[in-house]
Design an enzyme around this catalytic site. Structure first.
Site, mmCIF file in Angstrom:
data_model
loop_
_atom_site.group_PDB
_atom_site.id
_atom_site.type_symbol
_atom_site.label_atom_id
_atom_site.label_comp_id
_atom_site.label_asym_id
_atom_site.label_seq_id
_atom_site.Cartn_x
_atom_site.Cartn_y
_atom_site.Cartn_z
ATOM 1 N N ASP A 1 -4.702 1.436 7.248
ATOM 2 C CA ASP A 1 -5.388 1.455 8.525
ATOM 3 C C ASP A 1 -4.689 2.310 9.564
ATOM 4 O OD1 ASP A 1 -3.107 -0.382 8.796
ATOM 5 O OD2 ASP A 1 -3.944 -0.789 10.785
ATOM 6 N N ASP B 1 7.124 3.746 3.124
ATOM 7 C CA ASP B 1 7.360 4.747 4.171
ATOM 8 C C ASP B 1 8.864 4.788 4.447
ATOM 9 O OD1 ASP B 1 6.748 6.602 6.165
ATOM 10 O OD2 ASP B 1 6.340 5.076 7.658
ATOM 11 N N ASP C 1 0.819 -1.206 0.000
ATOM 12 C CA ASP C 1 0.000 0.000 0.000
ATOM 13 C C ASP C 1 0.858 1.264 0.000
ATOM 14 O OD1 ASP C 1 0.938 -0.516 2.579
ATOM 15 O OD2 ASP C 1 -1.026 -0.456 3.536
HETATM 16 P P1 IMP Z 1 7.941 0.883 6.039
HETATM 17 O O1 IMP Z 1 8.545 -0.450 6.350
HETATM 18 O O2 IMP Z 1 8.330 1.919 7.025
HETATM 19 O O3 IMP Z 1 8.151 1.332 4.614
HETATM 20 O O4 IMP Z 1 6.406 0.731 6.319
HETATM 21 C C1 IMP Z 1 5.504 0.280 5.427
HETATM 22 C C2 IMP Z 1 4.241 -0.101 6.163
HETATM 23 O O5 IMP Z 1 3.919 0.822 7.211
HETATM 24 C C3 IMP Z 1 3.087 -0.057 5.200
HETATM 25 O O6 IMP Z 1 2.897 -1.317 4.594
HETATM 26 C C4 IMP Z 1 1.932 0.332 6.097
HETATM 27 O O7 IMP Z 1 1.340 -0.813 6.634
HETATM 28 C C5 IMP Z 1 2.535 1.125 7.223
HETATM 29 N N1 IMP Z 1 2.350 2.588 7.051
HETATM 30 C C6 IMP Z 1 3.294 3.506 6.788
HETATM 31 N N2 IMP Z 1 2.759 4.744 6.687
HETATM 32 C C7 IMP Z 1 1.443 4.595 6.869
HETATM 33 C C8 IMP Z 1 0.317 5.525 6.868
HETATM 34 O O8 IMP Z 1 0.431 6.740 6.651
HETATM 35 N N3 IMP Z 1 -0.899 4.989 7.093
HETATM 36 C C9 IMP Z 1 -1.105 3.662 7.306
HETATM 37 N N4 IMP Z 1 -0.098 2.765 7.321
HETATM 38 C C10 IMP Z 1 1.165 3.226 7.108
HETATM 39 MG MG MG Z 2 0.800 -2.580 5.984
#
Ligand code: IMP
Ligand code: MG
Length: 173
Positions: A153, A97, A94
């Site tokens: 979510d 981040d 989705d």
């Molecule tokens: P990363 O490993 O930090 O890139 O995180 C990715 C995961 O964090 C995504 O698959 C989401 O489940 C969650 N995430 C990051 N930002 C958001 C947000 O703004 N809203 C909801 N979920 C988020």
């Molecule tokens: Mg997720």
């Protein structure tokens, strides 16, 4: 909640992404792998528009707890995934981040014998990435705000909203 990306814009962008993906794979069979649960709607809408021989499977990768929590230990569960050895994988998430989830899941899929892995994310947040990672397909680039809806979510709520909205810090949680 403030709507950041209305449902109609999501739909038309997802359709464009499907066209790009089909062009890049050029008739080659692809195994789409979605990261649950956030990928739910993105996967359902995207695959219906991808004109390629296609299989689909899911895995879970959990670590994220909320707007302030830093992803640390990632637990990947792939027991529902079909055999991916020798397959060309299109991994869907989705949102990109920090980049930690996707980096680790890509490594995991290669480990499990995938021939190649490309990545499509619906959203990419600006100024948050901690590990270098370049997705192959990006739907929308968004500012550093916590968003919900269309699969995304907060504490497992709001996933069913058809639009993507900004969750304000002052919102009741
Ligand atoms: P990363 O490993 O930090 O890139 O995180 C990715 C995961 O964090 C995504 O698959 C989401 O489940 C969650 N995430 C990051 N930002 C958001 C947000 O703004 N809203 C909801 N979920 C988020
Ligand atoms: Mg997720």
């Amino acid at each position: 909640m403030e709507i950041l990306i209305p449902a109609e814009r999501i739909q038309s962008r997802v359709a464009e992404m499907a066209t790009d993906i089909a062009r890049v794979y050029n008739g080659k069979p692809v195994t789409v792998v979605g990261i649950l649960t956030g990928c739910l709607m993105f996967t359902a809408d995207l695959i219906r528009r991808i004109d390629l021989p296609l299989r689909v499977g899911f895995l879970t990768a959990s670590s994220y707890r909320g707007p302030t929590t830093v992803a640390s230990k990632l637990i990947i569960r792939d027991d529902l995934l079909p055999d991916i050895s020798g397959r060309h994988i299109l991994l869907l998430d989705d949102i990109l981040d920090t980049g930690k989830t996707l980096t680790r899941v890509v490594a995991h899929l290669i480990d499990r014998g995938a021939e190649a892995v490309k990545v499509a994310v619906l959203l990419r947040k600006i100024g948050r990435q901690e590990v270098p990672f370049e997705p192959d397909f990006v739907g929308f680039t968004i500012p550093d705000q916590f968003v919900v809806g269309y699969g995304l979510d907060f504490n497992d709520e709001y996933r069913h909203l058809p639009d993507i909205a900004v969750l304000q810090a002052s919102e009741p949680r």
